[in-house]
Design a protein around this motif. Sequence first.
Motif, PDB file in Angstrom:
ATOM      1  N   ASN A   1     -64.751  38.843  -8.316  1.00 16.67           N
ATOM      2  CA  ASN A   1     -63.642  39.032  -6.900  1.00 16.67           C
ATOM      3  C   ASN A   1     -64.223  38.336  -5.526  1.00 16.67           C
ATOM      4  OD1 ASN A   1     -61.847  41.337  -7.790  1.00 16.67           O
ATOM      5  ND2 ASN A   1     -64.002  42.450  -8.216  1.00 16.67           N
ATOM      6  N   GLN A   2     -64.178  37.023  -5.978  1.00 13.48           N
ATOM      7  CA  GLN A   2     -64.341  36.008  -4.923  1.00 13.48           C
ATOM      8  C   GLN A   2     -63.219  35.938  -3.964  1.00 13.48           C
ATOM      9  OE1 GLN A   2     -67.316  34.384  -4.292  1.00 13.48           O
ATOM     10  NE2 GLN A   2     -68.245  35.507  -5.813  1.00 13.48           N
ATOM     11  N   PRO A   3     -63.273  35.758  -2.628  1.00 11.47           N
ATOM     12  CA  PRO A   3     -62.236  35.663  -1.515  1.00 11.47           C
ATOM     13  C   PRO A   3     -61.249  34.625  -2.079  1.00 11.47           C
ATOM     14  CG  PRO A   3     -64.215  35.813  -0.581  1.00 11.47           C
ATOM     15  CD  PRO A   3     -64.672  35.856  -1.876  1.00 11.47           C
ATOM     16  N   TRP A   4     -61.811  33.524  -2.730  1.00 19.73           N
ATOM     17  CA  TRP A   4     -61.075  32.453  -3.157  1.00 19.73           C
ATOM     18  C   TRP A   4     -60.026  32.802  -4.237  1.00 19.73           C
ATOM     19  CZ3 TRP A   4     -63.661  30.311  -7.167  1.00 19.73           C
ATOM     20  CH2 TRP A   4     -65.161  30.372  -7.225  1.00 19.73           C
ATOM     21  N   PHE A   5     -60.340  33.917  -4.856  1.00 17.97           N
ATOM     22  CA  PHE A   5     -59.415  34.227  -6.226  1.00 17.97           C
ATOM     23  C   PHE A   5     -58.007  34.608  -5.732  1.00 17.97           C
ATOM     24  CE2 PHE A   5     -63.078  35.953  -9.299  1.00 17.97           C
ATOM     25  CZ  PHE A   5     -63.670  34.610  -9.196  1.00 17.97           C
ATOM     26  N   GLY A   6     -58.035  34.824  -4.660  1.00 20.55           N
ATOM     27  CA  GLY A   6     -56.697  35.071  -4.032  1.00 20.55           C
ATOM     28  C   GLY A   6     -56.524  36.437  -4.026  1.00 20.55           C
ATOM     29  N   PRO A   7     -55.302  37.298  -3.383  1.00 27.73           N
ATOM     30  CA  PRO A   7     -55.321  38.674  -3.254  1.00 27.73           C
ATOM     31  C   PRO A   7     -55.393  39.475  -4.237  1.00 27.73           C
ATOM     32  CG  PRO A   7     -53.443  37.284  -2.192  1.00 27.73           C
ATOM     33  CD  PRO A   7     -54.300  36.490  -2.949  1.00 27.73           C
ATOM     34  N   ALA A   8     -54.994  39.253  -5.520  1.00 23.46           N
ATOM     35  CA  ALA A   8     -55.243  40.141  -6.753  1.00 23.46           C
ATOM     36  C   ALA A   8     -56.642  40.078  -7.008  1.00 23.46           C
ATOM     37  CB  ALA A   8     -54.371  39.465  -7.832  1.00 23.46           C
ATOM     38  N   GLY A   9     -57.551  39.224  -6.664  1.00 22.16           N
ATOM     39  CA  GLY A   9     -58.978  39.236  -6.847  1.00 22.16           C
ATOM     40  C   GLY A   9     -58.935  38.936  -8.231  1.00 22.16           C
ATOM     41  N   GLY A  10     -60.159  39.633  -8.926  1.00 27.01           N
ATOM     42  CA  GLY A  10     -60.423  39.158 -10.513  1.00 27.01           C
ATOM     43  C   GLY A  10     -61.795  39.660 -10.734  1.00 27.01           C
ATOM     44  N   GLY A  11     -61.846  40.664 -11.787  1.00 30.95           N
ATOM     45  CA  GLY A  11     -63.189  41.184 -12.226  1.00 30.95           C
ATOM     46  C   GLY A  11     -63.050  41.968 -13.429  1.00 30.95           C
ATOM     47  N   LEU A  12     -64.221  42.120 -14.139  1.00 31.79           N
ATOM     48  CA  LEU A  12     -64.097  43.008 -15.275  1.00 31.79           C
ATOM     49  C   LEU A  12     -64.949  44.329 -14.897  1.00 31.79           C
ATOM     50  CD1 LEU A  12     -65.671  40.360 -17.767  1.00 31.79           C
ATOM     51  CD2 LEU A  12     -63.286  40.869 -17.436  1.00 31.79           C
ATOM     52  N   PRO A  13     -64.127  45.146 -15.819  1.00 31.27           N
ATOM     53  CA  PRO A  13     -63.298  45.197 -16.798  1.00 31.27           C
ATOM     54  C   PRO A  13     -61.811  44.771 -16.198  1.00 31.27           C
ATOM     55  CG  PRO A  13     -63.660  47.594 -16.338  1.00 31.27           C
ATOM     56  CD  PRO A  13     -64.748  46.789 -15.764  1.00 31.27           C
ATOM     57  N   MET A  14     -61.125  44.413 -17.093  1.00 28.46           N
ATOM     58  CA  MET A  14     -59.826  44.030 -16.577  1.00 28.46           C
ATOM     59  C   MET A  14     -58.719  44.633 -17.512  1.00 28.46           C
ATOM     60  SD  MET A  14     -58.074  40.084 -16.259  1.00 28.46           S
ATOM     61  CE  MET A  14     -59.189  39.863 -14.963  1.00 28.46           C
ATOM     62  N   ARG A  15     -57.541  45.372 -16.949  1.00 32.80           N
ATOM     63  CA  ARG A  15     -56.764  45.996 -17.773  1.00 32.80           C
ATOM     64  C   ARG A  15     -55.406  45.299 -18.254  1.00 32.80           C
ATOM     65  NH1 ARG A  15     -55.945  51.969 -18.513  1.00 32.80           N
ATOM     66  NH2 ARG A  15     -53.650  52.261 -19.083  1.00 32.80           N
ATOM     67  N   TYR A  16     -54.768  45.356 -19.353  1.00 33.31           N
ATOM     68  CA  TYR A  16     -53.699  44.755 -19.825  1.00 33.31           C
ATOM     69  C   TYR A  16     -52.433  45.490 -19.727  1.00 33.31           C
ATOM     70  CZ  TYR A  16     -56.525  40.311 -20.826  1.00 33.31           C
ATOM     71  OH  TYR A  16     -57.475  39.506 -20.407  1.00 33.31           O
ATOM     72  N   SER A  17     -51.983  45.618 -18.754  1.00 36.23           N
ATOM     73  CA  SER A  17     -50.832  46.494 -18.600  1.00 36.23           C
ATOM     74  C   SER A  17     -50.738  46.933 -17.089  1.00 36.23           C
ATOM     75  CB  SER A  17     -50.760  47.514 -19.366  1.00 36.23           C
ATOM     76  OG  SER A  17     -51.649  48.522 -18.835  1.00 36.23           O
ATOM     77  N   ALA A  18     -49.749  46.914 -16.435  1.00 32.35           N
ATOM     78  CA  ALA A  18     -49.132  47.354 -15.252  1.00 32.35           C
ATOM     79  C   ALA A  18     -49.283  48.664 -15.152  1.00 32.35           C
ATOM     80  CB  ALA A  18     -48.037  46.807 -14.442  1.00 32.35           C
ATOM     81  N   ALA A  19     -49.516  49.693 -13.879  1.00 30.61           N
ATOM     82  CA  ALA A  19     -49.679  51.059 -13.990  1.00 30.61           C
ATOM     83  C   ALA A  19     -48.095  51.614 -14.336  1.00 30.61           C
ATOM     84  CB  ALA A  19     -49.867  51.538 -12.634  1.00 30.61           C
ATOM     85  N   GLU A  20     -47.157  50.869 -14.136  1.00 29.37           N
ATOM     86  CA  GLU A  20     -45.722  51.234 -14.290  1.00 29.37           C
ATOM     87  C   GLU A  20     -45.071  50.890 -15.405  1.00 29.37           C
ATOM     88  OE1 GLU A  20     -45.576  47.253 -12.120  1.00 29.37           O
ATOM     89  OE2 GLU A  20     -46.656  49.058 -11.918  1.00 29.37           O
TER      90      GLU A  20
END
Length: 552
Positions: free
Chosen positions: A236-255
């Motif tokens: 979750n570095q600021p330069w990752f952008g608005p979506a960020g990025g870190g573990l754990p990472m889920r493969y599916s959107a909530a909707e």
Amino acid sequence: MAARLLASLCLVGAALAPVAAADAKPQPKAKPPKLIVFMAIDGLPQRQVLAYQDQLVPDGFNRFLQRGSWFANAHYGHAHTVTGAGHATMLTGAYPHRTGIISNEWRDALTGAREYCAGDTTATYIGHPTNPLDGTSPKNLKVETVGDVLRRAHPRSKVIAISGKDRGAILPAGKTGTAYMYMGSTGQFASTTYYMQEHPAWVTTFNSAKPADRYFRSEWKAVLPEAAYARSVADNQPWFGPAGGGLPMRYSAAEDAEPGPNFYGGLLRGPFGDALTLDFARAALAGEQLGQDSAPDILSISLSGHDYVNHAFSAESRLSHDHVLHLDRLLQSFWHDLDAKVGKDQYVVVLTADHGFAPAVEHSASQGHASGKVDGVQSLARINQGLEAQFGPGKWVMGNSGSTLLLDKQLLASKGQDANTVAEAARTLLLAEPGFAAAYTRAELLSGSRDSEPLFAQMRKSWHADVSGDVQYVLKPYWMFAGRAVATHGSPYAYDTHVPILTYGPAWIGKGRVDTRVEVVDIAPTLAGLLGIAPPATSEGKPLPVAKPVRR
């Protein structure tokens, strides 16, 4: 300073000692292996293979590092280090100046129309919609591969190429192999009508089971405890952008109620897409009976996930670090299956990458490197404005084509302007832009007149007279073009050219580290030698100095 910087980037892994076997006796020459397994890991720099060696499992990457021959100083020799160019080089033994695959995409040299490295509008995906610039055949590949030579010498031999990306399968498959690629719309693997009209039964069976669906709502979790990643850039570095990025990472959107294109398309960014690709490779081994008769076969596998991870988070990130550890464990499992199904002494594996990866600009700046981002659209607009001031109205540069500026040939002719004069002016304007290190014109690249200058030889190997544009350029170290990616590749610097070449096959290859500089073009003649065939006619490499197999 730049020379010292580039030299230092080539010294990754220099502290590891070579393995010696001075008391061993040479084995008699072995028969050709029943199977060559060629493995490419998209976007894996050599520095990452060695950076986490203390965290690797016994028989993943360590199969090569401890029991195979591996090359500590392996590089690409061309400048524009991208996926298409790299995958075209691996099994042809030729650089873009011969293969014609100068980039992933480029423009037609006369019309400016966009072209894709594996594009062919006469072929379509089997069972899936096909867009005009989708990869469907090796039409643009101007040379042959090891597999093409093998199938000409042994018509019963099979060459199967598999990848998450179309170009990662199509280009290594050559003209006469068969390519299968992941479909991001369905989570299936498909071939195209260039190769066949319908899939064999084993492919249909694999796809019918919907294997991608098992990862729906799954989480990519870290292999090791948090403290093990202290050497890498945190999540979750600021330069990752608005979506960020870190573990754990889920493969599916909530909707998402069920798997769909968004889920399938996102699956490649991480370890699950690579696991799925290896599962399809297992199905190919069984379905095609690879390595099961006297005609040697080639199975090419390109794992695409690491490239997506590095573009999104950088090779220095914890996510990339963890992805290497996942890959390591996936490889161990796959090697064990090969041992069981083909036989430990029946196959050879060669592992490499299509390119390395530059650190993220923000990370480079934090380490004291001069770095930055080039706005390609604005730079091109300023170059055209400067050309208009000298030569009159008109869009003299049609656009970027690979790593070149493409002049408008029709405009040149209509205005009676000399192409080289305009190219020289465009080069001058381009080098006045921030971030550009070098640029050479078509005339210079054809004549070799600047051969003594740094980077020229690499740039010339990236340039094809019939395909490329009119001014070939490279950026300065640690610079990149602005865009959606956090980090990228495509330069002639060691962080992009320095890749693994790892080999294993005890009946043919001994164990040990080799420090001699070698190049990826050396893989094709090496495999040809193992198979007892001639190397591809346009290959420019030489056999790798692998350690000899020994008998104690």
